[in-house]
Design a protein around this motif. Structure first.
Motif, PDB file in Angstrom:
ATOM      1  N   PRO A 235     -34.935 -10.668 -42.824  1.00 49.62           N
ATOM      2  CA  PRO A 235     -36.381 -10.491 -42.656  1.00 49.62           C
ATOM      3  C   PRO A 235     -37.074 -11.850 -42.641  1.00 49.62           C
ATOM      4  CG  PRO A 235     -35.788 -10.141 -44.936  1.00 49.62           C
ATOM      5  CD  PRO A 235     -34.496 -10.391 -44.201  1.00 49.62           C
ATOM      6  N   ASP A 236     -38.380 -11.831 -42.555  1.00 50.60           N
ATOM      7  CA  ASP A 236     -39.114 -13.103 -42.601  1.00 50.60           C
ATOM      8  C   ASP A 236     -38.888 -13.813 -43.934  1.00 50.60           C
ATOM      9  OD1 ASP A 236     -40.019 -12.462 -40.120  1.00 50.60           O
ATOM     10  OD2 ASP A 236     -42.043 -11.903 -40.749  1.00 50.60           O
ATOM     11  N   VAL A 237     -38.919 -13.037 -45.017  1.00 52.83           N
ATOM     12  CA  VAL A 237     -38.754 -13.620 -46.353  1.00 52.83           C
ATOM     13  C   VAL A 237     -37.970 -12.650 -47.244  1.00 52.83           C
ATOM     14  CG1 VAL A 237     -39.920 -14.406 -48.450  1.00 52.83           C
ATOM     15  CG2 VAL A 237     -40.913 -14.917 -46.218  1.00 52.83           C
ATOM     16  N   VAL A 238     -37.043 -13.197 -48.029  1.00 53.66           N
ATOM     17  CA  VAL A 238     -36.398 -12.431 -49.101  1.00 53.66           C
ATOM     18  C   VAL A 238     -37.030 -12.890 -50.404  1.00 53.66           C
ATOM     19  CG1 VAL A 238     -34.252 -11.890 -50.301  1.00 53.66           C
ATOM     20  CG2 VAL A 238     -34.236 -12.198 -47.821  1.00 53.66           C
ATOM     21  N   ASN A 239     -37.793 -12.021 -51.015  1.00 57.18           N
ATOM     22  CA  ASN A 239     -38.513 -12.348 -52.245  1.00 57.18           C
ATOM     23  C   ASN A 239     -37.665 -11.941 -53.445  1.00 57.18           C
ATOM     24  OD1 ASN A 239     -40.653 -13.056 -54.001  1.00 57.18           O
ATOM     25  ND2 ASN A 239     -41.295 -10.915 -54.082  1.00 57.18           N
ATOM     26  N   VAL A 240     -37.226 -12.917 -54.224  1.00 60.16           N
ATOM     27  CA  VAL A 240     -36.328 -12.653 -55.352  1.00 60.16           C
ATOM     28  C   VAL A 240     -37.057 -12.895 -56.667  1.00 60.16           C
ATOM     29  CG1 VAL A 240     -34.137 -13.230 -56.464  1.00 60.16           C
ATOM     30  CG2 VAL A 240     -34.338 -13.341 -53.966  1.00 60.16           C
ATOM     31  N   VAL A 241     -37.136 -11.852 -57.475  1.00 54.54           N
ATOM     32  CA  VAL A 241     -37.668 -11.966 -58.831  1.00 54.54           C
ATOM     33  C   VAL A 241     -36.541 -11.557 -59.773  1.00 54.54           C
ATOM     34  CG1 VAL A 241     -39.436 -11.242 -60.470  1.00 54.54           C
ATOM     35  CG2 VAL A 241     -39.985 -11.390 -58.028  1.00 54.54           C
ATOM     36  N   ALA A 242     -35.789 -12.555 -60.237  1.00 53.48           N
ATOM     37  CA  ALA A 242     -34.606 -12.297 -61.065  1.00 53.48           C
ATOM     38  C   ALA A 242     -34.460 -13.450 -62.054  1.00 53.48           C
ATOM     39  CB  ALA A 242     -33.363 -12.161 -60.192  1.00 53.48           C
ATOM     40  N   PRO A 243     -35.190 -13.413 -63.154  1.00 53.99           N
ATOM     41  CA  PRO A 243     -35.218 -14.546 -64.090  1.00 53.99           C
ATOM     42  C   PRO A 243     -33.870 -14.854 -64.746  1.00 53.99           C
ATOM     43  CG  PRO A 243     -36.327 -12.611 -65.020  1.00 53.99           C
ATOM     44  CD  PRO A 243     -36.074 -12.306 -63.588  1.00 53.99           C
ATOM     45  N   LYS A 244     -32.914 -13.907 -64.724  1.00 56.35           N
ATOM     46  CA  LYS A 244     -31.609 -14.135 -65.350  1.00 56.35           C
ATOM     47  C   LYS A 244     -30.503 -14.410 -64.337  1.00 56.35           C
ATOM     48  CE  LYS A 244     -32.559 -11.403 -69.517  1.00 56.35           C
ATOM     49  NZ  LYS A 244     -32.082 -10.290 -70.383  1.00 56.35           N
ATOM     50  N   LEU A 245     -30.879 -14.671 -63.098  1.00 52.97           N
ATOM     51  CA  LEU A 245     -29.876 -14.897 -62.057  1.00 52.97           C
ATOM     52  C   LEU A 245     -29.056 -16.150 -62.359  1.00 52.97           C
ATOM     53  CD1 LEU A 245     -28.909 -13.753 -59.302  1.00 52.97           C
ATOM     54  CD2 LEU A 245     -30.363 -15.467 -58.221  1.00 52.97           C
ATOM     55  N   GLU A 246     -27.722 -15.995 -62.367  1.00 55.36           N
ATOM     56  CA  GLU A 246     -26.826 -17.103 -62.652  1.00 55.36           C
ATOM     57  C   GLU A 246     -26.028 -17.552 -61.434  1.00 55.36           C
ATOM     58  OE1 GLU A 246     -24.313 -15.992 -65.858  1.00 55.36           O
ATOM     59  OE2 GLU A 246     -25.922 -15.934 -67.351  1.00 55.36           O
ATOM     60  N   ASN A 247     -25.637 -16.600 -60.572  1.00 51.34           N
ATOM     61  CA  ASN A 247     -24.779 -16.921 -59.438  1.00 51.34           C
ATOM     62  C   ASN A 247     -25.357 -16.349 -58.149  1.00 51.34           C
ATOM     63  OD1 ASN A 247     -22.424 -18.066 -61.021  1.00 51.34           O
ATOM     64  ND2 ASN A 247     -22.514 -16.007 -61.886  1.00 51.34           N
ATOM     65  N   LEU A 248     -25.459 -17.219 -57.141  1.00 51.06           N
ATOM     66  CA  LEU A 248     -25.967 -16.805 -55.843  1.00 51.06           C
ATOM     67  C   LEU A 248     -24.981 -17.235 -54.763  1.00 51.06           C
ATOM     68  CD1 LEU A 248     -28.174 -15.793 -53.852  1.00 51.06           C
ATOM     69  CD2 LEU A 248     -29.155 -18.108 -53.964  1.00 51.06           C
ATOM     70  N   THR A 249     -24.544 -16.259 -53.953  1.00 51.08           N
ATOM     71  CA  THR A 249     -23.691 -16.532 -52.802  1.00 51.08           C
ATOM     72  C   THR A 249     -24.406 -16.007 -51.568  1.00 51.08           C
ATOM     73  OG1 THR A 249     -21.671 -16.307 -54.120  1.00 51.08           O
ATOM     74  CG2 THR A 249     -21.440 -16.123 -51.733  1.00 51.08           C
ATOM     75  N   ALA A 250     -24.550 -16.875 -50.540  1.00 44.34           N
ATOM     76  CA  ALA A 250     -25.333 -16.444 -49.382  1.00 44.34           C
ATOM     77  C   ALA A 250     -24.871 -17.142 -48.119  1.00 44.34           C
ATOM     78  CB  ALA A 250     -26.815 -16.735 -49.613  1.00 44.34           C
ATOM     79  N   SER A 251     -24.958 -16.408 -47.009  1.00 42.94           N
ATOM     80  CA  SER A 251     -24.861 -17.035 -45.694  1.00 42.94           C
ATOM     81  C   SER A 251     -26.292 -17.261 -45.229  1.00 42.94           C
ATOM     82  CB  SER A 251     -24.103 -16.137 -44.712  1.00 42.94           C
ATOM     83  OG  SER A 251     -24.770 -14.892 -44.544  1.00 42.94           O
ATOM     84  N   VAL A 252     -26.556 -18.423 -44.670  1.00 37.67           N
ATOM     85  CA  VAL A 252     -27.944 -18.792 -44.398  1.00 37.67           C
ATOM     86  C   VAL A 252     -28.389 -18.469 -42.979  1.00 37.67           C
ATOM     87  CG1 VAL A 252     -27.961 -20.568 -46.155  1.00 37.67           C
ATOM     88  CG2 VAL A 252     -27.260 -21.160 -43.830  1.00 37.67           C
ATOM     89  N   ARG A 253     -27.497 -17.861 -42.202  1.00 37.82           N
ATOM     90  CA  ARG A 253     -27.870 -17.433 -40.857  1.00 37.82           C
ATOM     91  C   ARG A 253     -27.303 -16.055 -40.574  1.00 37.82           C
ATOM     92  NH1 ARG A 253     -31.393 -19.780 -37.239  1.00 37.82           N
ATOM     93  NH2 ARG A 253     -29.954 -19.771 -35.506  1.00 37.82           N
ATOM     94  N   GLY A 254     -28.040 -15.254 -39.741  1.00 38.08           N
ATOM     95  CA  GLY A 254     -27.530 -13.971 -39.294  1.00 38.08           C
ATOM     96  C   GLY A 254     -26.414 -14.157 -38.278  1.00 38.08           C
ATOM     97  N   THR A 255     -25.646 -13.085 -38.030  1.00 35.14           N
ATOM     98  CA  THR A 255     -24.452 -13.225 -37.186  1.00 35.14           C
ATOM     99  C   THR A 255     -24.422 -12.308 -35.979  1.00 35.14           C
ATOM    100  OG1 THR A 255     -23.286 -11.624 -38.575  1.00 35.14           O
ATOM    101  CG2 THR A 255     -23.041 -13.946 -39.133  1.00 35.14           C
ATOM    102  N   VAL A 256     -25.302 -11.329 -35.879  1.00 33.16           N
ATOM    103  CA  VAL A 256     -25.224 -10.374 -34.778  1.00 33.16           C
ATOM    104  C   VAL A 256     -25.574 -11.047 -33.458  1.00 33.16           C
ATOM    105  CG1 VAL A 256     -26.212  -8.281 -33.790  1.00 33.16           C
ATOM    106  CG2 VAL A 256     -25.688  -8.378 -36.214  1.00 33.16           C
ATOM    107  N   ASN A 257     -24.734 -10.892 -32.481  1.00 33.00           N
ATOM    108  CA  ASN A 257     -24.954 -11.493 -31.169  1.00 33.00           C
ATOM    109  C   ASN A 257     -25.307 -10.387 -30.168  1.00 33.00           C
ATOM    110  OD1 ASN A 257     -25.112 -13.298 -29.123  1.00 33.00           O
ATOM    111  ND2 ASN A 257     -22.910 -13.466 -28.789  1.00 33.00           N
TER     112      ASN A 257
END
Length: 330
Positions: A235-257
């Motif tokens: 989406p335009d923005v992923v809004n994360v409100v997670a004050p106890k977040l310790e680990n984040l794994t992410a791909s920074v681009r979409g893949t659908v062609n």
């Protein structure tokens, strides 16, 4: 005559052999039976008197519609089979697979019968080509602790609209949630907030999920400690409100062609990650507009500046090097 005597002798030897499987502890037999689909598990009741009721006390069971000519018959079987179950609530687990075209009322009947038994873990996969939406009742349970929802590749690409209702998911006991190949939100949605009632959610995985056309996707979970996001369209923005977040794994681009999807980068909006320990970032689509992507990547790094450990793949490093070269040449 000799052949007849030999056959008789062999039969007597077989009868004298010990039935090792039946002599196994009931708990071990139930565990082995949990790997069978429920239809075949029920069939074991015809083996002997000992096996007649073992299937009714299995700790987990596998429900697969592929064993039935129609989903309606599958729904009737699920209702009948579960009515005989004596599953301990604290260890119950259901693997539910829909492989044929299913309308909403039939799937709703199956889900309601499963939830009536207070399952703690549900893994539901829809592989049908004609599947329209998960029923709203699926997203409300007081006892569910672990939930996995997935669609197959065919259903994912054929189904262009959201496959979930636009409601907040009511899972007060839920601890782990994994969504695979799901459409989350439709084009034109201003925002989507699914997890605000999942007050005990600790692990969230969004794997190859499509949020194309959605403006804001909210992840509000006060106990969330592990978050994985690998999207096909963000989406335009992923809004994360997670004050106890310790680990984040992410791909920074979409893949659908595929048209009409576009290659949107992951853009986070946060209130700070004070507890963030480790971030693992990958670039799932390395061929991109360097000039447009580089500022977005810098902004993402700024959002994640409080992390103690940052892991990035070689494609991201390549973007930095190429961008610096271009800037130097200019």
């Amino acid at each position: 005559m000799d052949l007849a005597r030999d056959a008789t002798s062999i039969n007597e030897e077989v009868e004298e052999k010990e039935d090792r499987i039946s002599n196994l502890p009931d708990e071990l037999i139930r565990h082995i039976m949990s790997f069978l689909d429920m239809k075949n598990a029920v069939r074991t009741s015809a083996l002997s008197h000992k096996w007649e009721h073992i299937w009714t006390s299995t700790h987990s069971f596998n429900l697969n519609s592929c064993e039935f000519p129609t989903v309606r018959l599958f729904a009737e079987f699920v209702k009948g089979a579960l009515s005989h179950q004596k599953i301990p609530v604290e260890v119950s687990k259901v693997q539910l697979t829909i492989t044929r075209a299913a309308n909403l009322p039939v799937v709703k009947r199956v889900v309601n019968n499963v939830y009536m038994h207070n399952v703690r873990e549900l893994n539901m996969t829809c592989l049908a080509r004609k599947f329209y939406q998960f029923p709203e009742c699926l997203f409300s349970s007081d006892t569910l602790k672990h939930l996995t929802l997935a669609t197959g590749d065919q259903s994912f690409y054929l189904h262009k609209a959201s496959c979930i209702p636009r409601v907040a998911w009511n899972f007060p006991a839920l601890e782990t949630l994994c969504l695979r190949s799901m459409h989350l939100g439709d084009q034109g949605y201003e925002s989507l907030d699914l997890f605000s009632k999942c007050v005990n959610l600790r692990d969230l995985t969004l794997h190859e999920c499509c949020m194309y056309g959605l403006k804001i996707f909210n992840i509000c979970a006060p106990e969330l400690s592990n978050l994985t996001i690998r999207g096909t369209a963000y989406p335009d923005v992923v809004n994360v409100v997670a004050p106890k977040l310790e680990n984040l794994t992410a791909s920074v681009r979409g893949t659908v062609n595929q048209v009409p999807y576009t290659y949107e980068s992951l853009q986070l909006s946060t209130e700070g990650f004070d507890s963030l320990e480790k971030v693992n970032l990958s670039l799932s689509m390395p061929h991109l507009d360097q000039a447009r992507f580089f500022p977005l990547l810098l902004n993402l790094f700024h959002q994640l500046r409080s992390t103690k450990y940052l892991v990035i793949n070689l494609d991201i490093i390549e973007v930095f090097i190429l961008t610096l070269i271009l800037l130097y040449v200019d």
